[in-house]
Design a protein around this motif. Structure first.
Motif, PDB file in Angstrom:
ATOM      1  N   UNK A  99      44.965  80.068  47.452  1.00 10.76           N
ATOM      2  CA  UNK A  99      46.280  80.708  47.436  1.00 10.76           C
ATOM      3  C   UNK A  99      47.408  79.696  47.311  1.00 10.76           C
ATOM      4  N   UNK A 100      47.289  78.579  48.028  1.00  8.83           N
ATOM      5  CA  UNK A 100      48.321  77.535  47.913  1.00  8.83           C
ATOM      6  C   UNK A 100      48.299  76.910  46.525  1.00  8.83           C
ATOM      7  N   UNK A 101      47.117  76.889  45.894  1.00  5.46           N
ATOM      8  CA  UNK A 101      47.038  76.423  44.510  1.00  5.46           C
ATOM      9  C   UNK A 101      47.847  77.318  43.585  1.00  5.46           C
ATOM     10  N   UNK A 102      47.759  78.636  43.816  1.00  4.13           N
ATOM     11  CA  UNK A 102      48.566  79.584  43.037  1.00  4.13           C
ATOM     12  C   UNK A 102      50.051  79.298  43.239  1.00  4.13           C
ATOM     13  N   UNK A 103      50.459  79.183  44.504  1.00  2.00           N
ATOM     14  CA  UNK A 103      51.879  78.952  44.806  1.00  2.00           C
ATOM     15  C   UNK A 103      52.363  77.623  44.226  1.00  2.00           C
ATOM     16  N   UNK A 104      51.493  76.608  44.294  1.00  2.00           N
ATOM     17  CA  UNK A 104      51.892  75.280  43.810  1.00  2.00           C
ATOM     18  C   UNK A 104      52.108  75.268  42.305  1.00  2.00           C
ATOM     19  N   UNK A 105      51.428  76.179  41.596  1.00  2.00           N
ATOM     20  CA  UNK A 105      51.606  76.222  40.137  1.00  2.00           C
ATOM     21  C   UNK A 105      53.050  76.582  39.784  1.00  2.00           C
ATOM     22  N   UNK A 106      53.707  77.374  40.636  1.00  2.00           N
ATOM     23  CA  UNK A 106      55.110  77.713  40.397  1.00  2.00           C
ATOM     24  C   UNK A 106      55.993  76.474  40.592  1.00  2.00           C
ATOM     25  N   UNK A 107      55.689  75.685  41.618  1.00  2.00           N
ATOM     26  CA  UNK A 107      56.454  74.461  41.869  1.00  2.00           C
ATOM     27  C   UNK A 107      56.259  73.472  40.727  1.00  2.00           C
TER      28      UNK A 107
END
Length: 335
Positions: free
Chosen positions: A144-152
């Motif tokens: 899930x944090x990988x998903x969020x990090x893709x936005x960053x």
């Protein structure tokens, strides 16, 4: 307690990305073949959250898939999350995208706390499943944090070197070096899984999809209202307590305010479901304690008691003894 669900497209992402990399997809194929449910008034297919997390943990922890959870998150296509994905990816700035993510996440996944805590210099995007029985969940957090990090990484690719990845579990529990997987500093035993990043990048443009029309946002707002109306007050109370435990916000007044109720109305609605606030609070504290023993095995009983809202660890120990039938020290040794 009712089952918690997650958007089935998350399992499809895993299945498709594993297939592209030549990794066995049997577990996700099986998960996706199970009867899916159309949630009340939702335009999505849902699968059991506990089964999904268990499948992610199993797949992410195998030797041949080292680092796979984080990389699947990075490669996931959030446009598959329906109108919620459109609203997030169609945001003009990273800040708008994350605010919409926090607001509409209950339409993607049940019983989950996604938060955005903004500071002058750094902001933390937190992610935590509120059901202590869903454990282990480190691989799910990495995904899930990988998903969020893709936005960053899309909005501010040069900012990654200043990012911290927060993991709720103890380093000894994780049993591997996550630094190599996420290419960032990792902080263990955090209050929540999350990403800490420079606040200034929230104003950076993102624009992964065309801007969404107001009718889509209005539609999602209606779905949120319908979902909250569908949940029993006792379940809403549990979720509010689990959200507040790590922040010290578990008084009846605070929970009632969180639910948009007066204290008297909360008591009346819970009584109609034949349960009391104190009974739910005790249940949540004990279930959270059992999780704390797993994720932070070196935490003292005094620290745990304080975290769960007890003024003295002796009071916590007596409550735990009544709930589990054994002393907390014995429970720790057994688990």
């Amino acid at each position: 307690m009712e089952h918690a669900f997650v958007n089935a497209s998350a399992a499809s992402d895993w299945r498709n990305i594993l297939a592209e990399r030549g990794i066995n997809t049997q577990d996700f194929d099986s998960l996706l073949r199970k009867p899916t449910l159309s949630g009340n008034n939702f335009d999505q297919q849902l699968i059991d959250l506990k089964e999904f997390v268990a499948t992610v943990e199993k797949t992410g922890s195998v030797k041949s898939g080292g680092g796979i959870s984080w990389s699947v998150g990075l490669a996931s296509n959030y446009a598959k999350r329906g109108k919620v994905g459109q609203a997030i990816l169609g945001s003009k700035t990273l800040g708008t995208a994350f605010n919409r993510l926090v607001k509409f996440y209950p339409l993607i996944q049940d019983r989950t706390d996604v938060s955005l805590e903004m500071g002058e210099d750094f902001t933390t995007l937190g992610y935590r499943i509120l059901d202590p029985d869903i454990w282990p969940r480190t691989e799910d957090a990495l995904y899930t944090l990988g998903v969020f990090s893709s936005f960053i990484k899309t909005a501010a690719p040069t900012a990654w070197e200043t990012v911290d990845i927060l993991i709720e579990a103890d380093k000894n529990v994780v049993k591997k070096d996550l630094t190599n997987e996420v290419c960032a500093n990792v902080v263990y035993e955090a209050e929540t899984n999350g990403i800490r990043f420079p606040t200034k990048i929230l104003s950076n443009p993102i624009g992964l999809l065309p801007p969404v029309e107001n009718d889509i946002l209005n539609y999602l707002n209606r779905l949120l209202v319908e979902k909250r109306r569908y949940l029993p007050v006792s379940e809403k109370t549990r979720q509010a307590i689990f959200q507040g435990l790590s922040r010290g916000h578990v008084t009846q007044d605070h929970v009632a305010k969180t639910l948009g109720l007066s204290r008297r109305t909360l008591r009346r609605k819970l009584a109609a479901e034949e349960v009391s606030y104190q009974a739910i609070l005790d249940e949540c504290r004990m279930r959270a304690a059992s999780l704390e023993f797993k994720i932070s095995p070196n935490q003292s009983l005094s620290e745990m008691a304080l975290k769960l809202g007890y003024s003295e660890h002796s009071t916590f120990s007596r409550a735990f003894m009544r709930w589990a039938g054994i002393a907390p020290q014995q429970f720790r040794k057994l688990h």
